[in-house]
Scaffold this motif. Structure first.
Motif, PDB file in Angstrom:
ATOM      1  N   ILE A 158       0.816  -1.210   0.000  1.00  0.00           N
ATOM      2  CA  ILE A 158       0.000   0.000   0.000  1.00  0.00           C
ATOM      3  C   ILE A 158       0.854   1.267   0.000  1.00  0.00           C
ATOM      4  CG2 ILE A 158      -0.240  -0.069   2.526  1.00  0.00           C
ATOM      5  CD1 ILE A 158      -3.045   1.073   2.187  1.00  0.00           C
ATOM      6  N   ALA A 159       1.994   1.234   0.669  1.00  0.00           N
ATOM      7  CA  ALA A 159       2.860   2.420   0.706  1.00  0.00           C
ATOM      8  C   ALA A 159       3.392   2.740  -0.685  1.00  0.00           C
ATOM      9  CB  ALA A 159       4.018   2.198   1.678  1.00  0.00           C
ATOM     10  N   TYR A 160       3.679   1.709  -1.467  1.00  0.00           N
ATOM     11  CA  TYR A 160       4.167   1.923  -2.830  1.00  0.00           C
ATOM     12  C   TYR A 160       3.127   2.649  -3.665  1.00  0.00           C
ATOM     13  CZ  TYR A 160       5.371   0.834  -7.675  1.00  0.00           C
ATOM     14  OH  TYR A 160       5.626   0.929  -9.026  1.00  0.00           O
ATOM     15  N   GLY A 161       1.891   2.155  -3.658  1.00  0.00           N
ATOM     16  CA  GLY A 161       0.847   2.801  -4.444  1.00  0.00           C
ATOM     17  C   GLY A 161       0.639   4.243  -4.034  1.00  0.00           C
ATOM     18  N   ALA A 162       0.630   4.500  -2.735  1.00  0.00           N
ATOM     19  CA  ALA A 162       0.443   5.861  -2.251  1.00  0.00           C
ATOM     20  C   ALA A 162       1.595   6.768  -2.667  1.00  0.00           C
ATOM     21  CB  ALA A 162       0.305   5.850  -0.727  1.00  0.00           C
ATOM     22  N   SER A 163       2.809   6.229  -2.636  1.00  0.00           N
ATOM     23  CA  SER A 163       3.972   7.040  -3.011  1.00  0.00           C
ATOM     24  C   SER A 163       3.931   7.397  -4.496  1.00  0.00           C
ATOM     25  CB  SER A 163       5.269   6.302  -2.685  1.00  0.00           C
ATOM     26  OG  SER A 163       5.482   5.182  -3.539  1.00  0.00           O
ATOM     27  N   LYS A 164       3.505   6.462  -5.320  1.00  0.00           N
ATOM     28  CA  LYS A 164       3.413   6.735  -6.748  1.00  0.00           C
ATOM     29  C   LYS A 164       2.338   7.783  -7.035  1.00  0.00           C
ATOM     30  CE  LYS A 164       6.562   4.246  -8.788  1.00  0.00           C
ATOM     31  NZ  LYS A 164       7.621   4.883  -9.614  1.00  0.00           N
ATOM     32  N   ALA A 165       1.257   7.749  -6.271  1.00  0.00           N
ATOM     33  CA  ALA A 165       0.219   8.760  -6.438  1.00  0.00           C
ATOM     34  C   ALA A 165       0.742  10.145  -6.057  1.00  0.00           C
ATOM     35  CB  ALA A 165      -1.001   8.395  -5.594  1.00  0.00           C
ATOM     36  N   ALA A 166       1.557  10.212  -5.029  1.00  0.00           N
ATOM     37  CA  ALA A 166       2.077  11.505  -4.573  1.00  0.00           C
ATOM     38  C   ALA A 166       2.987  12.153  -5.615  1.00  0.00           C
ATOM     39  CB  ALA A 166       2.830  11.318  -3.257  1.00  0.00           C
ATOM     40  N   ILE A 167       3.937  11.391  -6.158  1.00  0.00           N
ATOM     41  CA  ILE A 167       4.867  11.991  -7.115  1.00  0.00           C
ATOM     42  C   ILE A 167       4.186  12.221  -8.452  1.00  0.00           C
ATOM     43  CG2 ILE A 167       5.935   9.945  -8.164  1.00  0.00           C
ATOM     44  CD1 ILE A 167       7.750  12.989  -6.595  1.00  0.00           C
ATOM     45  N   HIS A 168       3.169  11.429  -8.751  1.00  0.00           N
ATOM     46  CA  HIS A 168       2.320  11.646  -9.920  1.00  0.00           C
ATOM     47  C   HIS A 168       1.665  13.029  -9.823  1.00  0.00           C
ATOM     48  CE1 HIS A 168      -0.935   9.686 -12.681  1.00  0.00           C
ATOM     49  NE2 HIS A 168      -1.079  10.994 -12.725  1.00  0.00           N
ATOM     50  N   ASN A 169       1.058  13.303  -8.681  1.00  0.00           N
ATOM     51  CA  ASN A 169       0.387  14.587  -8.476  1.00  0.00           C
ATOM     52  C   ASN A 169       1.369  15.743  -8.521  1.00  0.00           C
ATOM     53  OD1 ASN A 169      -0.643  16.821  -6.461  1.00  0.00           O
ATOM     54  ND2 ASN A 169      -2.461  15.743  -7.223  1.00  0.00           N
TER      55      ASN A 169
END
Length: 255
Positions: A158-169
């Motif tokens: 779950i941390a991976y998905g959240a991190s990818k969303a953050a740098i995406h944004n």
């Protein structure tokens, strides 16, 4: 094939997988490539083996070390007097961060994931924007993941998905905020790519055949396809794609 001989391009995480494929493709276009690696210099050198000596430069940096991140940009930009394109690729996926793990392990997985996948690349995004603003423009290509939009299949990541969303944004925010400064920013969101990380992920889901069975084409994305896309975006001809998220998953996830 695009001629990128006038471009100096920094690729983070160049030792393996998607990063190595990007280096190979950019080298074939004539680009001057800065290949960042953490500990695997041999992997970065192998990725760049077909690039002539004068067109490749290697920089080591630990993404867990904020000072090393600053030095990474300084070294990369100092090689030829500036960076034209920053390919924001380096990332980790840890497999033991589920909600049933002890709290100290949960915290450790989140801390390391956010440092490597968000805080370190955010520093590089900052440096890129500052330099590009002063030098007439540039381009950023962030390698995200379909997990940033659809969530992860394995809740232990779950941390991976959240991190990818953050740098995406963050990348999209740069695209919107600095378009008038001739700064282009794109997000590539791959699905299941033929890399070591994906092979490890497949083992957590019951094996490669099971993962492939759930894909529209029944096949994984080859890293070279992402390399081709990065080369296309690096040319600077797709200006009005800036801010876009480009999905590359074989029609398995359509928004």
């Amino acid at each position: 094939m695009h001629d990128l001989s006038s471009k100096t391009i920094l690729v983070t995480g160049a030792s393996k997988g998607i990063g190595a494929a990007i280096v190979r493709k950019l080298g074939a276009t004539g680009a001057h490539v800065v290949a960042h690696y953490g500990s695997d210099r041999a992997g970065a050198e192998d990725a760049a083996r077909n690039i002539p000596e004068g067109r490749k430069h290697f920089v080591q940096a630990d993404m867990n070390d904020p000072d090393a991140i600053e030095n990474l940009w300084d070294d990369a930009a100092g090689w030829r007097g500036g960076i034209d394109v920053f390919v924001n690729n380096a990332a980790i996926m840890l497999w033991d961060g589920g909600v049933d793990e002890p709290l100290d392990q949960w915290d450790a997985v989140w801390e390391q994931t956010l440092q490597v996948n968000v805080l370190a690349p955010a520093r590089l995004l900052r440096r890129a924007v500052r330099d590009f603003s002063a030098n007439g423009g540039g381009a950023i290509v962030t390698i995200s993941s379909w997990a940033a939009q659809r969530g992860v299949s394995n809740p232990a990541t779950i941390a991976y998905g959240a991190s990818k969303a953050a740098i995406h944004n963050a990348t999209q925010a740069i695209a919107r905020s600095y378009a008038r400064d001739n700064i282009l920013a794109y997000v590539i969101a791959p699905g299941v790519v033929r890399t070591r990380i994906s092979e490890e992920f497949a083992r957590t889901q019951g094996g490669e055949d099971k993962v492939s069975a759930g894909l529209a084409m029944g096949a994984w994305v080859e890293p070279e396809e992402i390399g081709d896309l990065v080369a296309f975006l690096s040319a600077g001809t797709a200006r009005n794609l800036s801010g876009s998220t480009i999905d590359i998953n074989g029609a398995s996830y359509i928004r």
